[in-house]
Scaffold this motif. Structure first.
Motif, PDB file in Angstrom:
ATOM      1  N   CYS A 201       0.806  -1.220   0.000  1.00 46.31           N
ATOM      2  CA  CYS A 201       0.000   0.000   0.000  1.00 46.31           C
ATOM      3  C   CYS A 201       0.844   1.279   0.000  1.00 46.31           C
ATOM      4  CB  CYS A 201      -0.926   0.033   1.214  1.00 46.31           C
ATOM      5  SG  CYS A 201      -2.290  -1.132   1.123  1.00 46.31           S
ATOM      6  N   TYR A 202       2.006   1.243   0.638  1.00 45.82           N
ATOM      7  CA  TYR A 202       2.743   2.484   0.876  1.00 45.82           C
ATOM      8  C   TYR A 202       4.086   2.578   0.155  1.00 45.82           C
ATOM      9  CZ  TYR A 202      -0.671   3.422   4.545  1.00 45.82           C
ATOM     10  OH  TYR A 202      -1.827   3.678   5.227  1.00 45.82           O
ATOM     11  N   SER A 203       4.561   1.500  -0.447  1.00 45.34           N
ATOM     12  CA  SER A 203       5.895   1.515  -1.056  1.00 45.34           C
ATOM     13  C   SER A 203       5.841   1.844  -2.540  1.00 45.34           C
ATOM     14  CB  SER A 203       6.565   0.147  -0.887  1.00 45.34           C
ATOM     15  OG  SER A 203       6.588  -0.241   0.461  1.00 45.34           O
ATOM     16  N   ASP A 204       6.891   2.524  -2.993  1.00 45.46           N
ATOM     17  CA  ASP A 204       7.061   2.747  -4.426  1.00 45.46           C
ATOM     18  C   ASP A 204       7.777   1.569  -5.074  1.00 45.46           C
ATOM     19  OD1 ASP A 204       6.121   5.614  -4.623  1.00 45.46           O
ATOM     20  OD2 ASP A 204       7.728   5.838  -3.142  1.00 45.46           O
ATOM     21  N   TYR A 205       8.736   1.023  -4.332  1.00 40.36           N
ATOM     22  CA  TYR A 205       9.540  -0.085  -4.840  1.00 40.36           C
ATOM     23  C   TYR A 205       9.634  -1.179  -3.781  1.00 40.36           C
ATOM     24  CZ  TYR A 205      10.991   3.292  -8.378  1.00 40.36           C
ATOM     25  OH  TYR A 205      10.993   4.227  -9.383  1.00 40.36           O
ATOM     26  N   ILE A 206       9.763  -2.402  -4.244  1.00 42.91           N
ATOM     27  CA  ILE A 206       9.896  -3.556  -3.357  1.00 42.91           C
ATOM     28  C   ILE A 206      11.149  -4.330  -3.750  1.00 42.91           C
ATOM     29  CG2 ILE A 206       8.868  -5.728  -2.577  1.00 42.91           C
ATOM     30  CD1 ILE A 206       7.135  -3.507  -1.668  1.00 42.91           C
ATOM     31  N   VAL A 207      11.893  -4.768  -2.725  1.00 38.13           N
ATOM     32  CA  VAL A 207      13.008  -5.687  -2.928  1.00 38.13           C
ATOM     33  C   VAL A 207      12.626  -6.982  -2.210  1.00 38.13           C
ATOM     34  CG1 VAL A 207      15.463  -6.130  -2.545  1.00 38.13           C
ATOM     35  CG2 VAL A 207      14.670  -3.797  -3.023  1.00 38.13           C
ATOM     36  N   ALA A 208      12.366  -8.036  -2.968  1.00 37.36           N
ATOM     37  CA  ALA A 208      11.959  -9.324  -2.394  1.00 37.36           C
ATOM     38  C   ALA A 208      13.182 -10.224  -2.287  1.00 37.36           C
ATOM     39  CB  ALA A 208      10.894  -9.973  -3.266  1.00 37.36           C
ATOM     40  N   MET A 209      13.440 -10.709  -1.068  1.00 39.22           N
ATOM     41  CA  MET A 209      14.660 -11.466  -0.808  1.00 39.22           C
ATOM     42  C   MET A 209      14.371 -12.874  -0.301  1.00 39.22           C
ATOM     43  SD  MET A 209      17.145  -8.609   0.953  1.00 39.22           S
ATOM     44  CE  MET A 209      18.548  -9.729   0.789  1.00 39.22           C
ATOM     45  N   LYS A 210      15.310 -13.763  -0.587  1.00 36.58           N
ATOM     46  CA  LYS A 210      15.239 -15.134  -0.088  1.00 36.58           C
ATOM     47  C   LYS A 210      16.657 -15.700  -0.031  1.00 36.58           C
ATOM     48  CE  LYS A 210      13.105 -19.639  -1.049  1.00 36.58           C
ATOM     49  NZ  LYS A 210      12.250 -20.396  -1.999  1.00 36.58           N
ATOM     50  N   ASN A 211      17.001 -16.251   1.125  1.00 32.39           N
ATOM     51  CA  ASN A 211      18.303 -16.907   1.296  1.00 32.39           C
ATOM     52  C   ASN A 211      19.478 -16.027   0.886  1.00 32.39           C
ATOM     53  OD1 ASN A 211      16.967 -19.240   2.177  1.00 32.39           O
ATOM     54  ND2 ASN A 211      16.830 -20.065   0.096  1.00 32.39           N
ATOM     55  N   GLY A 212      19.410 -14.745   1.279  1.00 38.73           N
ATOM     56  CA  GLY A 212      20.527 -13.851   1.031  1.00 38.73           C
ATOM     57  C   GLY A 212      20.646 -13.333  -0.378  1.00 38.73           C
ATOM     58  N   LYS A 213      19.640 -13.568  -1.204  1.00 38.08           N
ATOM     59  CA  LYS A 213      19.664 -13.111  -2.588  1.00 38.08           C
ATOM     60  C   LYS A 213      18.373 -12.367  -2.914  1.00 38.08           C
ATOM     61  CE  LYS A 213      22.572 -16.951  -4.165  1.00 38.08           C
ATOM     62  NZ  LYS A 213      22.695 -18.092  -5.116  1.00 38.08           N
ATOM     63  N   ASN A 227       3.225 -15.079  -8.284  1.00 36.54           N
ATOM     64  CA  ASN A 227       4.401 -15.895  -8.578  1.00 36.54           C
ATOM     65  C   ASN A 227       5.606 -15.495  -7.748  1.00 36.54           C
ATOM     66  OD1 ASN A 227       3.002 -17.408 -10.460  1.00 36.54           O
ATOM     67  ND2 ASN A 227       3.652 -16.160 -12.204  1.00 36.54           N
ATOM     68  N   VAL A 228       5.846 -14.197  -7.639  1.00 40.28           N
ATOM     69  CA  VAL A 228       7.006 -13.732  -6.871  1.00 40.28           C
ATOM     70  C   VAL A 228       6.848 -14.074  -5.396  1.00 40.28           C
ATOM     71  CG1 VAL A 228       8.301 -11.709  -6.087  1.00 40.28           C
ATOM     72  CG2 VAL A 228       7.616 -11.891  -8.483  1.00 40.28           C
ATOM     73  N   LEU A 229       5.688 -13.794  -4.831  1.00 42.24           N
ATOM     74  CA  LEU A 229       5.481 -14.045  -3.404  1.00 42.24           C
ATOM     75  C   LEU A 229       5.523 -15.541  -3.092  1.00 42.24           C
ATOM     76  CD1 LEU A 229       2.737 -11.424  -2.495  1.00 42.24           C
ATOM     77  CD2 LEU A 229       5.201 -11.250  -2.214  1.00 42.24           C
ATOM     78  N   GLU A 231       7.342 -17.715  -4.620  1.00 40.25           N
ATOM     79  CA  GLU A 231       8.759 -18.098  -4.627  1.00 40.25           C
ATOM     80  C   GLU A 231       9.471 -17.615  -3.375  1.00 40.25           C
ATOM     81  OE1 GLU A 231      12.810 -17.549  -7.354  1.00 40.25           O
ATOM     82  OE2 GLU A 231      10.880 -16.815  -8.089  1.00 40.25           O
ATOM     83  N   VAL A 232       9.149 -16.420  -2.920  1.00 37.88           N
ATOM     84  CA  VAL A 232       9.826 -15.833  -1.759  1.00 37.88           C
ATOM     85  C   VAL A 232       9.461 -16.567  -0.473  1.00 37.88           C
ATOM     86  CG1 VAL A 232       9.932 -13.766  -0.287  1.00 37.88           C
ATOM     87  CG2 VAL A 232      10.119 -13.552  -2.770  1.00 37.88           C
ATOM     88  N   TYR A 233       8.180 -16.909  -0.312  1.00 39.21           N
ATOM     89  CA  TYR A 233       7.700 -17.456   0.957  1.00 39.21           C
ATOM     90  C   TYR A 233       7.430 -18.959   0.930  1.00 39.21           C
ATOM     91  CZ  TYR A 233       7.201 -12.591   2.355  1.00 39.21           C
ATOM     92  OH  TYR A 233       7.447 -11.277   2.646  1.00 39.21           O
ATOM     93  N   ASP A 234       7.598 -19.573  -0.220  1.00 39.91           N
ATOM     94  CA  ASP A 234       7.347 -21.014  -0.340  1.00 39.91           C
ATOM     95  C   ASP A 234       5.943 -21.386   0.117  1.00 39.91           C
ATOM     96  OD1 ASP A 234       9.849 -21.779  -1.373  1.00 39.91           O
ATOM     97  OD2 ASP A 234      10.733 -21.719   0.630  1.00 39.91           O
ATOM     98  N   MET A 235       4.979 -20.532  -0.182  1.00 43.13           N
ATOM     99  CA  MET A 235       3.590 -20.775   0.186  1.00 43.13           C
ATOM    100  C   MET A 235       2.694 -20.294  -0.931  1.00 43.13           C
ATOM    101  SD  MET A 235       3.538 -19.442   4.152  1.00 43.13           S
ATOM    102  CE  MET A 235       1.846 -19.960   4.417  1.00 43.13           C
ATOM    103  N   ASP A 236       1.504 -20.869  -1.005  1.00 43.18           N
ATOM    104  CA  ASP A 236       0.521 -20.374  -1.959  1.00 43.18           C
ATOM    105  C   ASP A 236      -0.007 -19.026  -1.471  1.00 43.18           C
ATOM    106  OD1 ASP A 236       0.669 -22.507  -3.716  1.00 43.18           O
ATOM    107  OD2 ASP A 236      -0.770 -23.688  -2.552  1.00 43.18           O
ATOM    108  N   ILE A 237      -0.158 -18.100  -2.400  1.00 40.17           N
ATOM    109  CA  ILE A 237      -0.548 -16.733  -2.097  1.00 40.17           C
ATOM    110  C   ILE A 237      -1.821 -16.384  -2.842  1.00 40.17           C
ATOM    111  CG2 ILE A 237       0.185 -14.308  -2.182  1.00 40.17           C
ATOM    112  CD1 ILE A 237       1.986 -15.953  -0.422  1.00 40.17           C
ATOM    113  N   THR A 238      -2.698 -15.647  -2.180  1.00 36.78           N
ATOM    114  CA  THR A 238      -3.876 -15.092  -2.838  1.00 36.78           C
ATOM    115  C   THR A 238      -3.821 -13.579  -2.724  1.00 36.78           C
ATOM    116  OG1 THR A 238      -5.224 -17.026  -2.301  1.00 36.78           O
ATOM    117  CG2 THR A 238      -6.393 -14.999  -2.889  1.00 36.78           C
ATOM    118  N   LEU A 239      -3.902 -12.895  -3.865  1.00 32.66           N
ATOM    119  CA  LEU A 239      -3.926 -11.437  -3.875  1.00 32.66           C
ATOM    120  C   LEU A 239      -5.332 -10.973  -4.215  1.00 32.66           C
ATOM    121  CD1 LEU A 239      -0.661 -10.554  -5.847  1.00 32.66           C
ATOM    122  CD2 LEU A 239      -0.961 -10.879  -3.402  1.00 32.66           C
TER     123      LEU A 239
END
Length: 252
Positions: A201-213, A227-229, A231-239
């Motif tokens: 809601c409040y960010s202009d940019y997001i940096v999504a990280m996993k395992n130091g990358k 798809n991105v979420l 991969e990042v959280y290893d869970m099914d996501i609903t937006l």
């Protein structure tokens, strides 16, 4: 602009940050998201020179951060860490005044006092400014620390989990303040945040990280995707789109 080039950090045999490169635009809010252990706080700490990096470069406005002396850097960057322990009996106003130390060296000028007053007003702490910090709730104390960072009046504001100990009302207040700092004052705000809904809601940019990358970075609507979420959280996501660019994120 903050430019991170191929930085890394290792503790023992564990790679905490692995060859990360990143550009952070000025005057915007950039949020680091990811599960615990993704390396978000470590990356933020290396950008701010709180911890040393094992390799790579970090430059701010075209200058390597190691070239700044401590006082110069404190006028360029302010940072709020996850845990802040002040073992002094201070009032809220005195704590906020600490943000002016790079300028005043402990002797507050009229300008310093003006900056302190404005920071207290920004965080709506007027009624608490004469209270001692050990009398505050966790949420009130967090707001006082953020006021201290605002009083430092730096171009870059780095916050590690700024919504810790805050209820919904005060979390919204903090994010609205950060939005105002970027939009009205041109501050560059970089935050580590766990709440994806607030990030979206409040960010202009997001940096999504996993395992130091970095899995993906870019404008919010390009990163906050199923798809991105997943991969990042290893869970099914609903937006679920609510209004405009506001998104509700559900882990299923």
């Amino acid at each position: 602009m903050v430019i991170v080039e191929d930085i890394s950090k290792k503790y023992g045999q564990k790679n905490v940050i692995s060859n990360v490169s990143l550009k952070i635009n000025k005057g915007k809010i950039t949020s680091f998201i990811g599960a615990n252990g993704a390396g978000k706080s470590t990356l933020l700490s290396m950008i701010s020179r709180l911890i040393a990096r094992d390799g790579g470069k970090v430059s701010i406005d075209g200058r390597e951060i190691t070239e700044y002396n401590s006082n110069e850097l404190a006028k360029k960057i302010s940072i709020l860490r996850q845990s802040n322990n002040v073992n002094l009996r201070l009032t809220v106003k005195e704590l906020v005044s600490f943000g002016r130390f790079p300028y005043s060296q402990g002797r507050l000028t009229r300008e310093d006092k003006k900056q302190v007053k404005e920071a207290i007003e920004y965080m709506e702490l007027e009624d608490l400014q004469d209270k001692y910090i050990d009398e505050l709730s966790g949420g009130q104390l967090q707001r006082a620390y953020i006021a201290m960072v605002i009083a430092q009046n730096t171009e870059y504001i780095l916050l590690d989990e700024p919504l810790n100990n805050l209820d919904m009302k005060h979390s919204v207040q903090i994010m609205k303040v950060l939005r105002r700092l970027a939009d009205e004052l041109g501050k560059t705000v970089i935050i580590v945040i766990h709440d994806i809904n607030f990030a979206s809601c409040y960010s202009d940019y997001i940096v999504a990280m996993k395992n130091g990358k970095i899995v993906k970075d870019g404008p919010t609507d390009e990163v906050i995707t199923n798809n991105v979420l997943k991969e990042v959280y290893d869970m099914d996501i609903t937006l679920e789109n609510i209004k405009g660019n506001k998104i509700s994120v559900y882990f299923t």
